[in-house]
Design an enzyme around this catalytic site. Structure first.
Site, PDB file in Angstrom:
ATOM      1  N   ASN A  13     -15.127 -45.794  33.372  1.00 19.44           N
ATOM      2  CA  ASN A  13     -15.901 -46.964  33.743  1.00 19.44           C
ATOM      3  C   ASN A  13     -15.427 -46.710  35.327  1.00 19.44           C
ATOM      4  O   ASN A  13     -14.402 -46.937  35.827  1.00 19.44           O
ATOM      5  CB  ASN A  13     -14.930 -48.126  33.239  1.00 19.44           C
ATOM      6  CG  ASN A  13     -15.685 -49.375  34.118  1.00 19.44           C
ATOM      7  OD1 ASN A  13     -16.392 -49.348  34.619  1.00 19.44           O
ATOM      8  ND2 ASN A  13     -14.930 -50.541  33.601  1.00 19.44           N
ATOM      9  N   TRP A  14     -16.362 -46.100  36.208  1.00 19.30           N
ATOM     10  CA  TRP A  14     -16.280 -45.900  37.482  1.00 19.30           C
ATOM     11  C   TRP A  14     -16.146 -47.282  38.206  1.00 19.30           C
ATOM     12  O   TRP A  14     -15.785 -47.108  39.456  1.00 19.30           O
ATOM     13  CB  TRP A  14     -17.425 -45.124  38.020  1.00 19.30           C
ATOM     14  CG  TRP A  14     -17.510 -43.628  37.461  1.00 19.30           C
ATOM     15  CD1 TRP A  14     -16.742 -43.117  36.547  1.00 19.30           C
ATOM     16  CD2 TRP A  14     -18.328 -42.691  37.926  1.00 19.30           C
ATOM     17  NE1 TRP A  14     -16.826 -41.902  36.532  1.00 19.30           N
ATOM     18  CE2 TRP A  14     -18.124 -41.672  37.196  1.00 19.30           C
ATOM     19  CE3 TRP A  14     -19.472 -42.689  38.850  1.00 19.30           C
ATOM     20  CZ2 TRP A  14     -18.757 -40.455  37.377  1.00 19.30           C
ATOM     21  CZ3 TRP A  14     -20.045 -41.462  38.955  1.00 19.30           C
ATOM     22  CH2 TRP A  14     -19.957 -40.241  38.233  1.00 19.30           C
ATOM     23  N   LYS A  15     -16.381 -48.362  37.813  1.00 17.02           N
ATOM     24  CA  LYS A  15     -16.507 -49.601  38.448  1.00 17.02           C
ATOM     25  C   LYS A  15     -17.193 -49.650  39.556  1.00 17.02           C
ATOM     26  O   LYS A  15     -18.166 -48.933  39.836  1.00 17.02           O
ATOM     27  CB  LYS A  15     -15.135 -49.911  38.839  1.00 17.02           C
ATOM     28  CG  LYS A  15     -14.072 -50.004  37.490  1.00 17.02           C
ATOM     29  CD  LYS A  15     -12.838 -50.762  37.455  1.00 17.02           C
ATOM     30  CE  LYS A  15     -12.315 -50.734  36.076  1.00 17.02           C
ATOM     31  NZ  LYS A  15     -10.872 -51.491  36.023  1.00 17.02           N
ATOM     32  N   HIS A 100     -16.424 -56.986  30.032  1.00 14.51           N
ATOM     33  CA  HIS A 100     -15.254 -56.411  30.867  1.00 14.51           C
ATOM     34  C   HIS A 100     -14.531 -57.676  31.236  1.00 14.51           C
ATOM     35  O   HIS A 100     -15.161 -58.553  32.019  1.00 14.51           O
ATOM     36  CB  HIS A 100     -15.670 -55.598  31.840  1.00 14.51           C
ATOM     37  CG  HIS A 100     -14.609 -54.564  32.272  1.00 14.51           C
ATOM     38  ND1 HIS A 100     -13.698 -55.024  33.283  1.00 14.51           N
ATOM     39  CD2 HIS A 100     -13.823 -53.538  32.225  1.00 14.51           C
ATOM     40  CE1 HIS A 100     -12.541 -54.353  33.567  1.00 14.51           C
ATOM     41  NE2 HIS A 100     -12.815 -53.343  32.878  1.00 14.51           N
ATOM     42  N   GLU A 102     -13.082 -57.805  34.186  1.00 11.15           N
ATOM     43  CA  GLU A 102     -13.346 -58.295  35.466  1.00 11.15           C
ATOM     44  C   GLU A 102     -14.838 -59.132  35.692  1.00 11.15           C
ATOM     45  O   GLU A 102     -14.934 -59.836  36.528  1.00 11.15           O
ATOM     46  CB  GLU A 102     -13.318 -56.873  36.406  1.00 11.15           C
ATOM     47  CG  GLU A 102     -12.160 -56.270  36.502  1.00 11.15           C
ATOM     48  CD  GLU A 102     -12.113 -54.827  36.843  1.00 11.15           C
ATOM     49  OE1 GLU A 102     -13.237 -54.004  36.960  1.00 11.15           O
ATOM     50  OE2 GLU A 102     -10.998 -54.209  36.789  1.00 11.15           O
ATOM     51  N   GLU A 172      -8.686 -54.294  26.097  1.00 15.07           N
ATOM     52  CA  GLU A 172      -8.022 -53.937  27.133  1.00 15.07           C
ATOM     53  C   GLU A 172      -7.260 -55.259  27.348  1.00 15.07           C
ATOM     54  O   GLU A 172      -7.608 -56.296  28.047  1.00 15.07           O
ATOM     55  CB  GLU A 172      -9.226 -53.848  28.137  1.00 15.07           C
ATOM     56  CG  GLU A 172     -10.213 -52.693  27.831  1.00 15.07           C
ATOM     57  CD  GLU A 172     -10.817 -52.256  29.259  1.00 15.07           C
ATOM     58  OE1 GLU A 172     -10.630 -51.058  29.446  1.00 15.07           O
ATOM     59  OE2 GLU A 172     -11.637 -53.044  29.798  1.00 15.07           O
ATOM     60  N   GLY A 178      -5.479 -51.560  35.678  1.00 15.14           N
ATOM     61  CA  GLY A 178      -5.325 -51.334  37.020  1.00 15.14           C
ATOM     62  C   GLY A 178      -3.717 -51.473  37.371  1.00 15.14           C
ATOM     63  O   GLY A 178      -3.500 -51.519  38.866  1.00 15.14           O
ATOM     64  N   SER A 217      -4.981 -48.849  32.107  1.00 18.84           N
ATOM     65  CA  SER A 217      -3.767 -47.557  32.713  1.00 18.84           C
ATOM     66  C   SER A 217      -3.764 -46.526  31.832  1.00 18.84           C
ATOM     67  O   SER A 217      -2.592 -45.944  31.595  1.00 18.84           O
ATOM     68  CB  SER A 217      -2.803 -48.269  32.847  1.00 18.84           C
ATOM     69  OG  SER A 217      -2.911 -49.243  34.249  1.00 18.84           O
ATOM     70  N   GLY A 238     -10.345 -46.595  33.517  1.00 19.34           N
ATOM     71  CA  GLY A 238     -10.970 -46.871  35.025  1.00 19.34           C
ATOM     72  C   GLY A 238     -10.320 -45.920  35.984  1.00 19.34           C
ATOM     73  O   GLY A 238     -11.027 -44.670  36.162  1.00 19.34           O
ATOM     74  N   GLY A 239      -9.335 -46.162  36.735  1.00 21.48           N
ATOM     75  CA  GLY A 239      -9.053 -45.433  37.683  1.00 21.48           C
ATOM     76  C   GLY A 239      -8.590 -43.835  37.509  1.00 21.48           C
ATOM     77  O   GLY A 239      -9.262 -43.135  38.380  1.00 21.48           O
TER      78      GLY A 239
HETATM   79  P1  PGA Z   1      -7.775 -48.819  34.397  1.00 20.05           P
HETATM   80  O1  PGA Z   1      -9.051 -49.600  34.080  1.00 20.05           O
HETATM   81  O2  PGA Z   1      -7.865 -47.497  33.578  1.00 20.05           O
HETATM   82  O3  PGA Z   1      -7.864 -48.508  35.768  1.00 20.05           O
HETATM   83  O4  PGA Z   1      -6.764 -49.747  33.925  1.00 20.05           O
HETATM   84  C1  PGA Z   1      -9.458 -49.668  32.712  1.00 20.05           C
HETATM   85  C2  PGA Z   1     -10.725 -50.750  32.563  1.00 20.05           C
HETATM   86  O5  PGA Z   1     -10.871 -51.585  33.307  1.00 20.05           O
HETATM   87  O6  PGA Z   1     -11.903 -50.413  31.955  1.00 20.05           O
END
Ligand code: PGA
Length: 256
Positions: A13-15, A100, A102, A172, A178, A217, A238-239
């Site tokens: 997930n590149w966000k 998600h 976010e 999640e 993050g 994470s 994500g990251g």
């Molecule tokens: P993260 O994000 O790996 O940076 O914790 C995961 C996500 O939000 O899907």
């Protein structure tokens, strides 16, 4: 990753990150890692604006393409700024991330809206990746299980259990996204097993084939142990999905 029918899925997930040039470099490095068909799947979810480009770069590769969001509107129409599921399908997406944390946190997405998005995604021929998870406060108050089951049931009552035969769930914990703080493999497994049991109450066959990803994470150094848990069938990353070497190593950890 206990059941052979559940091919591990490693989704990036590149966000809202990157440039066209960064994306090109990342994809070209990842293509080398997934040069041949593997017993795990890699999925990339770039921002909308890069979907077309990434699709071209992924031509003749085994890497799958997905989006991070879609409109809840069932039909095309005058909805400024929105992107319909059929448009995502049209540019080569097979998956879309739904609900998600976010989106729930910063854009006010409710369980009802998430359920609508789940339905329109499937109507467009996309596989929804339904994200659920508790906040830090809920976690600390011992509400993890009730929150996660509540989020699941809210969608289940709208879409019906049969819809989960073509869906993925991502657990999640919001406090792990993050933050560098990961749920322990045991904590994650417990919630994954609960998610599977919740679906199983409605349909045991669908539940045993359902892929449940862990997100929060995920890194190259914790992927292997998380993925070795019975009910963890992949990761939503994500990251670490923005760094080719890290993401490649997470993918390698999913291979048998
Ligand atoms: P993260 O994000 O790996 O940076 O914790 C995961 C996500 O939000 O899907």
């Amino acid at each position: 990753m206990a059941v052979a029918t559940r091919a591990p899925l490693i989704a990036g997930n590149w966000k809202m990150h990157g440039t066209l040039d960064d994306s090109a470099e990342l994809v070209s490095m990842l293509k080398k890692v997934v040069a041949r068909p593997k017993d795990a799947q890699m999925l990339l979810c770039p921002p909308f604006t890069y979907l077309m480009a990434v699709r071209k770069w992924l031509k003749e590769s085994n890497i799958l393409l997905g989006a991070q969001n879609l409109s809840h509107q069932p039909d095309l129409g005058a909805y400024t700024g929105e992107v319909h599921g059929s448009m995502l399908k049209d540019v080569g997406c097979s998956f879309v991330i739904i609900g998600h944390s976010e989106r729930r946190q910063f854009y006010g997405e409710t369980d009802d809206l998430v359920a609508q998005k789940f339905q329109v995604a499937q109507a467009a021929g996309l596989t929804p990746i339904l994200c659920i998870g508790e906040t830090l406060e809920q976690h600390e108050k011992g509400k993890t299980e009730s929150v996660v089951v509540g989020q699941m049931l809210a969608v289940l009552k709208t879409v019906g259990v049969a819809a989960f035969s073509n869906a993925v769930i991502a657990y999640e914990p919001v406090w792990a996204i993050g933050t560098g703080r990961t749920a322990t493999p045991g904590q994650a497994q417990k919630v994954h097993a609960l998610i599977r049991a919740t679906i199983s109450k409605h349909d045991a066959t669908i539940s045993s084939a359902l892929r449940i990803l862990y997100g929060g994470s995920v890194k190259s150094d914790n992927a292997k142990v998380l993925l070795s848990m019975d009910d963890i069938d992949g990761g939503l990353v994500g990251g670490a999905s923005l760094k080719a070497e890290e993401f490649a190593a997470i993918f390698q950890a999913a291979l048998n």
